[in-house]
Design an enzyme around this catalytic site. Structure first.
Site, mmCIF file in Angstrom:
data_model
loop_
_atom_site.group_PDB
_atom_site.id
_atom_site.type_symbol
_atom_site.label_atom_id
_atom_site.label_comp_id
_atom_site.label_asym_id
_atom_site.label_seq_id
_atom_site.Cartn_x
_atom_site.Cartn_y
_atom_site.Cartn_z
ATOM 1 N N HIS A 72 0.857 -1.187 0.000
ATOM 2 C CA HIS A 72 0.000 0.000 0.000
ATOM 3 C C HIS A 72 0.891 1.234 0.000
ATOM 4 O O HIS A 72 1.667 1.441 0.916
ATOM 5 C CB HIS A 72 -0.902 0.016 1.244
ATOM 6 N N TYR A 201 -8.557 5.369 7.807
ATOM 7 C CA TYR A 201 -8.631 5.720 9.231
ATOM 8 C C TYR A 201 -9.647 6.848 9.360
ATOM 9 O O TYR A 201 -9.439 7.939 8.819
ATOM 10 C CB TYR A 201 -7.261 6.209 9.743
ATOM 11 N N PRO A 292 -3.275 -0.051 19.197
ATOM 12 C CA PRO A 292 -3.164 -0.587 17.839
ATOM 13 C C PRO A 292 -3.170 0.448 16.713
ATOM 14 O O PRO A 292 -2.763 0.127 15.593
ATOM 15 C CB PRO A 292 -4.370 -1.524 17.721
ATOM 16 N N LYS A 296 1.921 -0.694 15.122
ATOM 17 C CA LYS A 296 3.368 -0.691 15.351
ATOM 18 C C LYS A 296 3.882 -1.913 16.116
ATOM 19 O O LYS A 296 5.090 -2.147 16.174
ATOM 20 C CB LYS A 296 3.763 0.567 16.143
ATOM 21 N N TYR A 384 4.479 6.355 9.754
ATOM 22 C CA TYR A 384 3.593 5.244 9.399
ATOM 23 C C TYR A 384 4.369 4.139 8.670
ATOM 24 O O TYR A 384 4.212 2.956 8.991
ATOM 25 C CB TYR A 384 2.428 5.750 8.539
HETATM 26 C C1 DHB Z 1 -4.603 -3.243 10.968
HETATM 27 C C2 DHB Z 1 -4.420 -3.028 12.318
HETATM 28 C C3 DHB Z 1 -4.049 -1.787 12.753
HETATM 29 O O1 DHB Z 1 -3.855 -1.568 14.074
HETATM 30 C C4 DHB Z 1 -3.854 -0.737 11.874
HETATM 31 O O2 DHB Z 1 -3.490 0.474 12.346
HETATM 32 C C5 DHB Z 1 -4.034 -0.963 10.534
HETATM 33 C C6 DHB Z 1 -4.415 -2.222 10.079
HETATM 34 C C7 DHB Z 1 -4.996 -4.603 10.487
HETATM 35 O O3 DHB Z 1 -5.180 -5.504 11.312
HETATM 36 O O4 DHB Z 1 -5.160 -4.785 9.275
#
Ligand code: DHB
Length: 390
Positions: A72, A201, A292, A296, A384
């Protein structure tokens, strides 16, 4: 049995450490309480930073990732029902993330360790570690028989339910830094087509939502919820309604399908200092947890053991201890920066209890600042895709 490095925990940190040590000619044994099947099937996050992908590729565990992972080059930040693309690739000089589930990384690492003759012991119990300040000894039971590992170093890679962390005496030596958040994520896996080519997001007055993917027919989505929420109270229709309310707009529409997995993910920030005590070295979730948002966790575990394997390698090559002594400082610099990034993404995108309209408008202004400024977008993009491995 005897080995150079005894590793407690066969998650991303333990398996990658064992793999990197092997490439340096250093022997290790990895033990884990869980079965191999459990490790290979437990669903976790799925976003790999560029540095993680590069390390896996360079060290011979990146073939399936290259074939099956999805690169991505951008993500979308969505607020006021409109999407704003962050072009990760252009803003970072050609770096990107790869969506490839954590348990697939673990399958690849386990297969490679076994193919290389590595010793992995699953399903152990009664683990104890003694004499970490002199000659470490790991004891455990497997198949009803007591076993011992004598080793030069111990890798404490036993995840957030860690035993190893508590071998570092709290108080005068170990300090724990902790923050709890007043919300959680409701995560689902669904048989459905992708709703978007890139991750979304979303900031919404009802709370955060995240659109991710696993494959052309399996999608991973999350939405902010109360930590006490019971997944069984949520029908498929209710989940899709909530996600659509938060995400749909400006041409984007959530694509629905049968949901086959629901779970609640707790939110915490945690760091312990130091990461080393005697001959014990902590890595990954045993030492730190990030919320999450930004995915990371696995990437930090990989970054830790990249530093640790090099330090242990330098010790065996030349008896040099400077890198081992610097392990805590080197690893924690990145850990704290990732803590900051995960906290920043979390605080910008989630609805906090007690937030009023001022707070929501201030969050939208912050998202507007970040997405309308090249400097702001670049700051987000650099973090990121991941800081370079040190
Ligand atoms: C996923 C989990 C995340 O915490 C995130 O920021 C982006 C993607 C995932 O499980 O695909």
């Amino acid at each position: 049995m005897r080995t150079q490095v005894g590793i407690v925990g066969a998650g991303p940190a333990g398996l990658m450490l064992s793999h990197l040590l092997h490439l340096r000619g250093i022997d290790s044994v990895v033990i884990d309480q869980r079965s191999r099947e459990n490790i290979e099937e437990t669903i976790k996050a799925g976003v790999l930073e560029q540095g993680t992908v590069d390390l896996m590729t360079e060290t011979g565990v990146g073939d399936r990732l290259k074939r099956e992972g999805f690169v991505h080059q951008g993500i979308e930040l969505r607020f006021n029902s409109l999407g704003h693309r962050i072009n990760l690739y252009d803003l970072t000089g050609g770096r990107a993330v790869t969506v490839y589930a954590q348990h697939e990384v673990l399958k690849d690492l386990i297969a490679k360790r076994l193919a290389d003759g590595g010793r992995l012991v699953f399903g152990v119990s009664d683990v104890t570690v003694e004499h970490v300040t002199s000659s470490p000894k790991i004891r455990f039971t497997v198949g009803g028989t007591g076993q011992e590992i004598d080793c030069d170093f111990v890798g404490g890679c036993d995840g957030s339910q860690t035993y190893c962390r508590f071998l570092i005496p709290a108080g005068e030596i170990r300090t724990d830094y902790f923050r709890q958040y007043p919300f959680a994520w409701f995560g689902i896996l669904a048989h459905a087509p992708p709703s978007s080519d890139e991750l979304i997001y979303t900031h919404h007055e009802r709370g955060f939502a995240l659109v991710s993917t696993r494959s052309p027919d399996v999608q991973r989505l999350y939405f902010q919820c109360d930590p006490e929420e019971n997944p069984d109270d949520w029908s498929d229709d209710r989940i899709w309604d909530e996600l659509s309310t938060r995400v749909n707009g400006g041409g984007t529409e959530i694509k629905t399908g049968p949901i086959f997995q629901k779970s609640i993910l707790q939110f915490r920030s945690f760091v312990c200092e130091p990461l080393q005590y005697g001959r014990l070295y902590l890595a990954g979730d045993a030492a730190h947890t990030v919320p999450p948002t930004g995915a990371k966790g696995l990437n930090l575990a990989v970054a830790d053991v990249h530093v640790l394997a090099r330090a242990i390698g330098s010790f065996y090559d030349s008896k040099a201890t400077d890198q081992l002594e610097a392990y805590t400082a080197t690893a924690l610099r990145r850990v704290w920066r990732a803590q900051h990034f995960s906290w920043w993404m979390t605080s910008m995108l989630h609805r906090f209890s007690g937030a009023n309209d001022f707070d929501l408008r201030r969050q939208v202004a912050e998202l507007d600042t970040v997405t309308s400024s090249v400097a702001g977008s670049a700051l987000l993009a650099e973090n990121y895709v991941g800081l370079p491995l040190s």
